[in-house]
Design an enzyme around this catalytic site. Structure first.
Site, PDB file in Angstrom:
ATOM      1  N   ALA A   1       0.833  -1.206   0.000  1.00  0.00           N
ATOM      2  CA  ALA A   1       0.000   0.000   0.000  1.00  0.00           C
ATOM      3  C   ALA A   1       0.866   1.255   0.000  1.00  0.00           C
ATOM      4  CB  ALA A   1      -0.981  -0.033   1.175  1.00  0.00           C
ATOM      5  N   SER A   2       0.418   2.310   0.681  1.00  0.00           N
ATOM      6  CA  SER A   2       1.096   3.607   0.563  1.00  0.00           C
ATOM      7  C   SER A   2       2.485   3.638   1.185  1.00  0.00           C
ATOM      8  CB  SER A   2       0.239   4.688   1.205  1.00  0.00           C
ATOM      9  OG  SER A   2      -1.003   4.744   0.557  1.00  0.00           O
TER      10      SER A   2
END
Lengths: 602, 366
Positions: free
Chosen positions: A322-323
């Site tokens: 993810a981020s």
């Protein structure tokens, strides 16, 4: 011509005297035969009795398995004396029936004893080497068997050592447990495998050779009735080596309760040395069940648990990064000249590809407005990274992610999986479809097909903390008081080395800036650099997230990775809480607690 | 040219049409039986199917070599035979130079199996020595000296590995062609005297365990658990086998690991324990029949090279059998010497088969 030379002259058949020489060995063979007659016919009776009552036996002495300590010298795994039920199959008759009877007598699970018997009897053993049927007998059971001793020929109660994890559940995945070796596991080199226990997982497995030591032998004389008389010679067993782990038990025990009732993982490591200070995988199990329990049901309950307590999520769990991957993709975009620090991208909450009406949505509905790279990291703008990933294309994304260790093992001294960095070839082979631009776009926010293990993400961020130096992560600090060394696995170089510091600065702002995604863990005493992440596990193109989160298993994973203090980071912590929904609200505070504990303690 | 050119051309023509079928089937059968019996014994001694399989693979390789060589034209190979000992010498030096943790340097580790250069040398040295001595119509005295020097040098290389048993065999494999080819008796006596006088020097160079073996041979009971253990236990094994033996897989001495090295150097103890005196006699008979057939092949030929090679090889075969079994029954000190075709050990098996194959190739011109 040359050949002819050898045969140019008629040879004398006198050379047949070679036959004369054969008289010597034939004579010696004749003497051997006479001696054999002497041994078999003339002294046969004597040797027959000698062989029957062969009074000299050689016994195997088992070495003590090495102990395991934490970095501060706290004992983590010890060997505890325990009374075990042994069986020498050569001395018993009607064994299966006898095992059933003894199970009944001692109130042990019959299936467990039979399982232990069948598992070990198939394997190669030394003659008269006992099979361990049950461990940790209590006083009552010992008394029962000694009373009816004669009935159970070949069965005996002996004191042996069992492996015991002192802290039970809290370090189960790091330490692992022992089990009985499969036939093909036999490790001839240490002469230590025949019917013995070997490490099945964790440190017990990766360091089995060091921990196990070497078998010794003792030659004993027995009298005619087979009773022990004296030791004739002894070749001592060599004890296994003790290990000192880099794990800080205090930190580990401090952080473990945060995972109570949750699934997830935590990695805490010292970036400059690669030493792992804490490693959590939740839920956990009690390794002592495998080491010493005599209950099949108890063992089965661990195996059959749907939450997979045996599975080491920290090194083997595959999650979308993810981020948390954004700082690395930012470096990629800078390095490839796609953006510079001043490039502005308009973020209105949606990103479109030419000729495709579908929007790629950012996590913030209205978008972040005009964002440059620093702001894109601080506020975690998805649109910014959709755009840069789109421009980078998979051809440039893949090698850059590989440089940071994604898609490959970190070489930590534990079992680990490789994760996955997708590319065109992989997609065609496994999904059976071509690579779309949308796939690259998803990769921009660490989603899509990409998978990574918690240790991989930690390692990738540690590379930023170390300004490109790749330090091999490790769990063992000392082997028999001999320190293991820091090992560099290479260096990631950037076209502009100043970007290391600049990207770190953006990661500091993630916590320090009032609009940073992890502003909630800001500390006045020290600086943290980090990045949050919220991994979507269910695609919600047609559905609202509010509907999806009805099912707790579809809720987003919460991630945070960060290191502190800046400028000389002592600890990097990665937290992942499965279905925890918010990296900043759920994962980051746990890491913060870890930093507070570790840094203030010093 | 050979003594009877006509016979030579006839026989080689006759050989052509059914080249592959023209075999000494009897010897091949006996060797096959011995090797199969050996595999059974290895299984009985070790209980390890893996070990049997490994040895089986070596046996197949050995058979291929043996049959291939038995059909080869040894006369064409002579220029090669003359020089093959360089290969052996090369590997003997290599094995000494490879760094290893082991106290003995006998093996070159090729990953899945080990290779023992000293075994190779005892075959190559004989062929080269024989080719060297028979290359001229008359043997110059200098030729003998050259062969003797090379033999002692090879002996020394194996001796310092250290492997006394094989070193002696390597020495014999080089010296015997010298003796058979008519080395003057007076010099033979002189040589023997020199060797006897140099014995104390060799004794000093023996390792402690080797000395111990020789000493305990004279009095095994003095050290029942050390070097004497092998001898006592293998004598019990042989003796308890009685006339007919305890039966296959029933030998308690070897099954219960009382006899050490029972699948390699002491495999004869397993044979005697499980098949008794009659088994031993049968085994000896097979070896003697093989030797006899080989002697007949060599005798028919009138070429010096053939006599030297066959004579030495047959002597080596029987000497291995005699020394190995003598050591097991306790009439010679324990030195590392496998029983041909039976003991576990790939290099020795393949080399023994190669040696038989070479002798079989001598049938061509008979």
């Amino acid at each position: 011509m040359k050949i002819k030379k050898f045969f140019s002259v008629k040879r004398d058949s006198d050379f047949n005297k070679f036959i004369v020489y054969l008289i010597f060995p034939i004579f010696l063979m004749f003497v051997v035969l006479l001696q054999t007659i002497n041994l078999t016919v003339l002294n046969g009776k004597k040797y027959e009795t000698q062989s029957e009552n062969n009074r000299i036996v050689s016994r195997t002495i088992y070495p003590t398995r090495g102990l395991i300590y934490d970095t501060n010298g706290a004992l983590l795994v010890e060997n505890v004396p325990s009374s075990q039920l042994n069986l020498v199959p050569e001395r018993s008759t009607n064994t299966i029936e006898k095992i059933k009877e003894i199970a009944d007598l001692l109130n042990l699970e019959e299936s467990f004893l039979l399982d232990m018997y069948e598992n070990q009897i198939k394997k190669s053993r030394y003659p008269f080497q006992p099979i361990i049927l049950a461990k940790s007998l209590n006083d009552e059971q010992i008394a029962l068997i000694s009373v009816s001793g004669e009935k159970f020929q070949g069965f005996s109660v002996e004191t042996g050592l069992v492996r015991s994890a002192v802290n039970k559940k809290s370090l189960a995945h790091v330490l692992g447990y022992l089990g009985y070796s499969e036939l093909n596991d036999t490790n001839e080199s240490s002469g230590f495998s025949l019917g013995n226990q070997i490490g099945i997982s964790g440190i017990e497995k990766t360091y089995h050779d060091q921990l196990s030591g070497k078998l010794g032998t003792r030659i004993e004389e027995k009298n005619v009735s087979g009773e022990f008389v004296r030791v004739l010679s002894e070749n001592n067993a060599i004890s296994g080596k003790d290990l000192k782990l880099s794990i800080d038990l205090n930190l580990q025990n401090f952080l473990t309760p945060f995972f109570e009732g949750q699934k997830g993982a935590l990695v805490a490591l010292e970036p400059k040395s690669g030493l792992i200070k804490a490693l959590i995988s939740s839920p956990s199990y009690d390794p002592n069940v495998f080491n010493s329990s005599s209950s099949l049901a108890e063992i089965q309950s661990i195996f059959n648990n749907d939450d997979g307590p045996l599975f080491n999520r920290a090194t083997m769990g595959n999650y979308p990064p993810a981020s948390t991957i954004k700082p690395i993709l930012g470096l990629a975009a800078l390095d490839e000249g796609i953006v510079d620090w001043n490039t502005i991208i308009q973020d209105d909450g949606e990103f479109y590809v030419e000729g495709d009406p579908r929007p790629y949505r950012g996590w913030k509905e209205d978008g972040h407005g005009k964002v440059n790279l620093e702001r894109a990291i601080v506020e975690s703008s998805d649109i910014y990274f959709y755009s840069t990933a789109y421009d980078l294309t998979i051809k440039k994304l893949e090698p850059f992610l590989n440089k940071f260790g994604f898609g490959d093992k970190t070489e930590i001294d534990a079992e680990e999986s490789t994760g996955l960095v997708p590319n065109e070839k992989w997609k065609l082979g496994y999904i059976g479809d071509f690579w779309f631009k949308g796939d690259s776009i998803n990769l921009g926010i660490g989603q899509g097909y990409m998978l990574s293990t918690p240790i991989q993400i930690s390692q990738a961020i540690a590379i930023i903390a170390n300004r490109g130096e790749i330090i091999k992560p490790r769990l063992v600090e000392e082997i028999d008081e001999l320190a293991t060394e820091i090992e560099s696995l290479g260096k990631v170089t950037l076209k502009d080395e100043k970007n290391w510091e600049k990207i770190e600065k953006s990661m500091i702002e993630v916590i320090n800036s009032s609009n940073g995604t992890a502003n909630n863990i800001k500390d006045s005493k020290y600086l943290i650099a980090g990045k949050t992440g919220t991994a979507q596990i269910k695609s919600y193109e047609d559905q609202d997230y509010e509907d999806i989160r009805e099912n707790p298993f579809f809720r987003d994973h919460a991630l945070f990775v960060g290191y502190a203090p800046i400028p000389n980071p002592e600890l990097l912590i990665l937290v992942i809480i499965e279905n925890g929904e918010s990296g900043s609200r759920v994962a980051a505070p746990i890491a913060k607690a870890g930093f507070d504990y570790y840094l203030t303690k010093k | 040219m050979s003594r009877n050119p006509l016979e030579f051309s006839l026989s080689s023509q006759m050989l052509k049409p059914n080249k592959w079928l023209n075999q000494d089937w009897f010897i091949l059968f006996l060797i096959f039986s011995l090797v199969s019996f050996g595999l059974m014994m290895i299984y009985s001694a070790s209980g390890s199917m893996e070990m049997v399989l490994r040895q089986g693979i070596f046996a197949v390789i050995g058979f291929v070599f043996m049959i291939y060589l038995s059909l080869s034209d040894y006369q064409r190979l002579l220029p090669i035979y003359l020089n093959v000992f360089w290969i052996g010498l090369f590997f003997l030096l290599v094995v000494l130079m490879i760094p290893s943790d082991a106290a003995t340097k006998r093996w070159i580790n090729l990953g899945i199996f080990g290779f023992q250069p000293s075994e190779l040398m005892r075959c190559l040295l004989t062929i080269s020595a024989a080719a060297f001595l028979s290359r001229n119509p008359r043997i110059a005295f200098r030729d003998w000296i050259v062969v003797i020097c090379v033999s002692f040098f090879s002996f020394y290389l194996v001796f310092i590995q250290p492997d006394l048993g094989t070193a002696i065999m390597v020495l014999i494999s080089g010296i015997l062609p010298v003796l058979i080819s008519g080395f003057p008796v007076s010099y033979q006596i002189l040589g023997t005297a020199i060797i006897l006088l140099s014995m104390p020097f060799f004794w000093m160079n023996l390792l402690e365990y080797q000395k111990q073996r020789v000493l305990t041979f004279f009095d095994p009971s003095s050290d029942p658990l050390g070097a004497g253990w092998n001898i006592i236990q293998s004598q019990i094994a042989v003796g308890s086998g009685s006339l007919f033996g305890k039966g296959f897989l029933q030998g308690t001495q070897s099954q219960l690991n009382f006899v050490p090295e029972s699948h390699t150097d002491f495999i004869f103890a397993v044979v005697a324990e499980e098949f008794g005196l009659f088994g031993v006699m049968g085994l000896f008979l097979v070896y003697l029949i093989i030797a006899f057939r080989l002697v007949m092949i060599a005798k028919k030929s009138n070429i010096l090279f053939v006599k030297l090679v066959a004579g030495t090889f047959i002597f080596l075969l029987l000497t291995y059998v005699a020394f190995n079994t003598a050591m097991v029954v306790g009439i010679l000190p324990v030195v590392g010497m496998p029983l041909p075709f039976l003991s576990q050990g790939g290099t020795a098996l393949i080399i023994n088969m190669i040696m038989i194959g070479i002798i079989l190739s001598f049938r061509r011109v008979t």
